[in-house]
Design a protein around this motif. Structure first.
Motif, PDB file in Angstrom:
ATOM      1  N   VAL A  38       0.876  -1.162   0.000  1.00  0.00           N
ATOM      2  CA  VAL A  38       0.000   0.000   0.000  1.00  0.00           C
ATOM      3  C   VAL A  38       0.916   1.215   0.000  1.00  0.00           C
ATOM      4  O   VAL A  38       1.940   1.233   0.693  1.00  0.00           O
ATOM      5  CB  VAL A  38      -0.962   0.002   1.207  1.00  0.00           C
ATOM      6  N   THR A  39       0.582   2.199  -0.828  1.00  0.00           N
ATOM      7  CA  THR A  39       1.440   3.361  -1.034  1.00  0.00           C
ATOM      8  C   THR A  39       0.693   4.626  -0.657  1.00  0.00           C
ATOM      9  O   THR A  39      -0.474   4.794  -1.020  1.00  0.00           O
ATOM     10  CB  THR A  39       1.888   3.449  -2.507  1.00  0.00           C
ATOM     11  N   SER A  85       4.834  -2.753   2.961  1.00  0.00           N
ATOM     12  CA  SER A  85       4.949  -3.936   2.108  1.00  0.00           C
ATOM     13  C   SER A  85       3.809  -4.915   2.347  1.00  0.00           C
ATOM     14  O   SER A  85       3.078  -4.826   3.344  1.00  0.00           O
ATOM     15  CB  SER A  85       6.283  -4.634   2.357  1.00  0.00           C
ATOM     16  N   HIS A  86       3.691  -5.883   1.442  1.00  0.00           N
ATOM     17  CA  HIS A  86       2.686  -6.936   1.628  1.00  0.00           C
ATOM     18  C   HIS A  86       2.956  -7.727   2.907  1.00  0.00           C
ATOM     19  O   HIS A  86       2.028  -8.157   3.582  1.00  0.00           O
ATOM     20  CB  HIS A  86       2.650  -7.858   0.406  1.00  0.00           C
ATOM     21  N   GLU A  87       4.240  -7.895   3.260  1.00  0.00           N
ATOM     22  CA  GLU A  87       4.555  -8.585   4.523  1.00  0.00           C
ATOM     23  C   GLU A  87       4.071  -7.778   5.727  1.00  0.00           C
ATOM     24  O   GLU A  87       3.556  -8.343   6.698  1.00  0.00           O
ATOM     25  CB  GLU A  87       6.069  -8.823   4.644  1.00  0.00           C
ATOM     26  N   GLU A  88       4.243  -6.467   5.667  1.00  0.00           N
ATOM     27  CA  GLU A  88       3.793  -5.619   6.768  1.00  0.00           C
ATOM     28  C   GLU A  88       2.267  -5.593   6.856  1.00  0.00           C
ATOM     29  O   GLU A  88       1.699  -5.563   7.956  1.00  0.00           O
ATOM     30  CB  GLU A  88       4.367  -4.212   6.603  1.00  0.00           C
ATOM     31  N   ILE A  89       1.603  -5.610   5.717  1.00  0.00           N
ATOM     32  CA  ILE A  89       0.140  -5.681   5.712  1.00  0.00           C
ATOM     33  C   ILE A  89      -0.323  -6.970   6.368  1.00  0.00           C
ATOM     34  O   ILE A  89      -1.243  -6.982   7.199  1.00  0.00           O
ATOM     35  CB  ILE A  89      -0.399  -5.566   4.276  1.00  0.00           C
ATOM     36  N   ALA A  96      -3.201  -0.435  10.368  1.00  0.00           N
ATOM     37  CA  ALA A  96      -1.874  -0.127  10.899  1.00  0.00           C
ATOM     38  C   ALA A  96      -0.854   0.022   9.769  1.00  0.00           C
ATOM     39  O   ALA A  96       0.067   0.841   9.859  1.00  0.00           O
ATOM     40  CB  ALA A  96      -1.424  -1.207  11.873  1.00  0.00           C
ATOM     41  N   ALA A  97      -1.007  -0.754   8.699  1.00  0.00           N
ATOM     42  CA  ALA A  97      -0.099  -0.629   7.554  1.00  0.00           C
ATOM     43  C   ALA A  97      -0.276   0.723   6.862  1.00  0.00           C
ATOM     44  O   ALA A  97       0.704   1.355   6.436  1.00  0.00           O
ATOM     45  CB  ALA A  97      -0.333  -1.767   6.569  1.00  0.00           C
ATOM     46  N   LYS A 213      -2.041 -17.473   5.602  1.00  0.00           N
ATOM     47  CA  LYS A 213      -1.481 -17.233   6.923  1.00  0.00           C
ATOM     48  C   LYS A 213      -2.566 -16.738   7.872  1.00  0.00           C
ATOM     49  O   LYS A 213      -3.454 -15.982   7.471  1.00  0.00           O
ATOM     50  CB  LYS A 213      -0.354 -16.189   6.853  1.00  0.00           C
ATOM     51  N   ALA A 214      -2.464 -17.152   9.097  1.00  0.00           N
ATOM     52  CA  ALA A 214      -3.404 -16.675  10.112  1.00  0.00           C
ATOM     53  C   ALA A 214      -3.073 -15.231  10.459  1.00  0.00           C
ATOM     54  O   ALA A 214      -1.913 -14.821  10.491  1.00  0.00           O
ATOM     55  CB  ALA A 214      -3.315 -17.541  11.355  1.00  0.00           C
ATOM     56  N   ARG A 215      -4.109 -14.460  10.724  1.00  0.00           N
ATOM     57  CA  ARG A 215      -3.912 -13.074  11.128  1.00  0.00           C
ATOM     58  C   ARG A 215      -3.467 -13.014  12.586  1.00  0.00           C
ATOM     59  O   ARG A 215      -4.051 -13.666  13.437  1.00  0.00           O
ATOM     60  CB  ARG A 215      -5.211 -12.290  10.963  1.00  0.00           C
TER      61      ARG A 215
END
Length: 233
Positions: A38-39, A85-89, A96-97, A213-215
């Motif tokens: 996300v930008t 990043s997608h990892e941070e999302i 939060a991202a 992946k679990a949230r």
């Protein structure tokens, strides 16, 4: 389709009522994509007359958007971009991202803004930022519209670069959003290294559902953000 040009009305109001001098318009792109970051762009424009045709990036053709973004980058007083990043999302959740990306953008400006005009209804920034939320601010506010166009063009370019090794997904055309080509490639090949893996689209892909992946976060709120819908100016 005709549309009304954005104005400095909100910015003038903030200047008059709060004494704010440096006001940044902030907008995001990529919130609804299945892949990529996300930008967020933060843009400071002052009260100068904007380039002709400025509006919400979604109302512009890709060609016009690209040319306008190049013009805007030389016209704005200052601008900066932030990415999550997608990892941070996946790790933090979208709210939060978004805040992480927005703070990175705002802190990238040469001068800290006295106030922020944030597109949309909800303030995902929270304290200590002084925020005025504006629904459809990317159409009505000059600084937010400028941020909208710059963010969209920059993220589209980034997604095209990420897609070089994943041509079947056509990221250059869909920017990670779920187009028919993107959906078909996902069903056949599974997610790329750039896909968000906590998202529900994987529930509809039996071959690849095991990759979901679990949230680690309970919902779309985050400490210090929940319940804040804009600074009370």
């Amino acid at each position: 389709m005709p549309y009304e040009a954005p104005t400095h009305t909100v910015e003038r109001s903030l200047r008059a009522t709060t004494g704010a001098k440096v006001i940044a318009g902030v907008d995001e792109v990529g919130r609804g994509a299945w892949a990529g970051p996300v930008t967020v762009c933060a843009a400071v424009t002052g009260l100068r007359r904007p380039p002709e045709g400025l509006t919400d990036s979604k109302l512009l053709t890709p060609k016009r958007r690209t040319s306008l973004a190049a013009e805007l980058e030389g016209w704005v007083t200052a601008h900066a971009l932030g990415h999550a990043s997608h990892e941070e999302i996946d790790a933090l959740g979208m709210t939060a991202a978004l805040r992480l990306a927005a703070v990175r953008a705002l802190e990238g400006l040469p001068v800290r803004p006295d106030a922020v005009i944030l597109d949309g209804k909800h303030d995902y920034l929270g304290t200590p930022w002084r925020v005025r939320t504006v629904i459809k601010g990317d159409r009505s506010c000059v600084a937010v519209a400028a941020a909208s166009v710059i963010a969209k063009v920059r993220r589209d370019k980034l997604m095209a670069e990420l897609g070089f090794e994943h041509a079947d997904f056509d990221f250059a055309a869909n920017a990670g959003y779920p187009s028919p080509v993107h959906r078909a490639a996902l069903a056949e090949r599974g997610p790329t290294p750039y896909h968000r893996l906590t998202w529900a689209y994987l529930d509809g892909l039996p071959r690849w559902r095991h990759l979901k992946k679990a949230r680690s976060w309970a919902d779309e709120s985050a400490p210090g953000i929940e319940g804040q819908l804009g600074f009370d100016f």
